[in-house]
Design a protein around this motif. Structure first.
Motif: not given
Length: 382
Positions: A73, A95-96, A98-99, A102-103, A315-316, A318-319, A322
């Motif tokens: 990320s 990363i984008a 996959e997120h 996941k949502c 998104i990248n 935020w991941v 996290s």
């Protein structure tokens, strides 16, 4: 805010041989991770007390729970910050997408597999690269005492598969999305290895005819590229035990781009979102997809690539935060107003100035109802 931080991961031999997965990532050991802090100056909003570099202790630097995810990320975010039109990297796309997966609701997640990005070896013009890739796959399978390459098990877990791929050929360096629907060869086996329908979503358009379309519009996807990707994809699946005898194409389309545009990555990210949303809306209540009757959807005729790029960067970022259990913050580096920065965009080296990072001033036009692109009317908006 702290000084700018660069992270470096030492990959061990074991980590290079792990099954690529977007669902399970191992927790790395302390020895696998190193952090290098560079000099710099920052502006602070007062949320946290700044600790000078000379006084920092080991406990002042957070340790990520997933080192490989933090590295991926971080690299994805860094590549997206190079400019509003710099190419989308595999890490940023992985990363984008996959997120976005996941949502989704849990029931929809169990229907769809968003495979990690792949390319360009299997999909481009160079046949030698294809042979070398298959050779590496055979060697890896022999090393693991497996009959087929380990990646095939990922592609057989669910009926729907969405796969972003990177293609390099004479038409350009572009992201393309392959979507297919599979059924179980043996009922209740949980192995979806019989492919029924597919589509290759390619944002680049051809003139439709060798002499060009009469109205000057680019008509359709590039036929020989589409056929090459289809043949390579079917060959790849066949080597993994997929049944492709009854597969048919859906003839769906996505938002096109003009000939001198290089926003395929942003458009393919938007396409993945659109595809996942369509599957969610149509099959969330237990409705079964019928490959003999139903087709894959044609996507939106309009996408703002810069808006998609902002979402991918967010998104990248935020991941990345996290992975540090939100004990880290994203640093904004300040560039002097008249300072020029060297970057590589669209395969060419150039310099950018800070104001260019705000993106294009005009949004792209909406494609015609037949997904045609008129370069004469769209070029002024670039």
């Amino acid at each position: 805010m702290s000084t700018s931080v660069a992270k470096r991961v030492k990959k061990t031999a074991n980590s290079q041989n792990k099954l690529p997965s977007i669902l399970k990532r191992p927790i790395a050991s302390q020895e696998d991770y190193e952090m290098r802090v560079g000099p710099g100056w920052t502006l602070s909003d007062g949320t946290y007390e700044h600790v000078p570099q000379s006084k920092r202790r080991k406990r002042d630097v957070p340790y990520p729970a997933y080192v490989d995810l933090a590295h991926e990320s971080m690299f994805g975010l860094s590549s997206l910050q190079l400019g509003y039109n710099a190419p989308i990297t595999h890490c940023a796309m992985d990363i984008a997408t996959e997120h976005v997966w996941k949502c989704l609701p849990k029931g929809v997640q169990e229907l769809i597999e968003v495979a990690p990005p792949n390319g360009p070896e299997l999909w481009s013009n160079n046949a030698r690269d294809v042979d070398e890739m298959y050779q590496r796959m055979r060697e890896d399978s022999a090393l693991k005492n497996q009959s087929t390459y380990k990646y095939y098990s990922l592609l057989k877990r669910k009926p729907w598969t969405v796969w972003p791929i990177w293609v390099e050929d004479d038409y350009g360096f572009d992201w393309v999305v392959i979507v297919w629907y599979s059924e179980e060869s043996q009922a209740s086996s949980g192995v979806y290895d019989r492919v029924r329908t597919y589509e290759v979503y390619d944002p680049r358009r051809d003139m439709g005819h060798p002499e060009g379309a009469q109205d000057g519009k680019k008509r359709d996807i590039i036929q020989d590229r589409s056929e090459r990707i289809r043949d390579r994809w079917l060959d790849f699946l066949s080597k993994g035990g997929f049944d492709t005898r009854n597969v048919r194409r859906s003839s769906a389309r996505m938002c096109p781009m003009v000939s001198d545009d290089y926003t395929s990555g942003e458009r393919c990210f938007a396409a993945v979102k659109d595809i996942l949303g369509s599957i969610r809306d149509n099959y969330i209540d237990g409705v079964t997809f019928n490959p003999d009757r139903d087709s894959l959807p044609s996507l939106s005729r309009w996408v703002n690539p810069y808006g998609s790029r902002i979402e991918m960067a967010g998104i990248n970022a935020w991941v990345l935060m996290s992975t540090f259990s939100y004990n880290a913050r994203i640093v904004v580096e300040c560039i002097e107003p008249e300072m020029k920065t060297d970057i590589v965009v669209d395969g060419q080296r150039r310099t950018i100035k800070p104001f260019e990072l705000a993106g294009p001033r005009y949004p792209p036009l909406i494609a015609a109802a037949d997904y045609c692109v008129d370069p004469q009317v769209e070029s002024p908006s670039k």
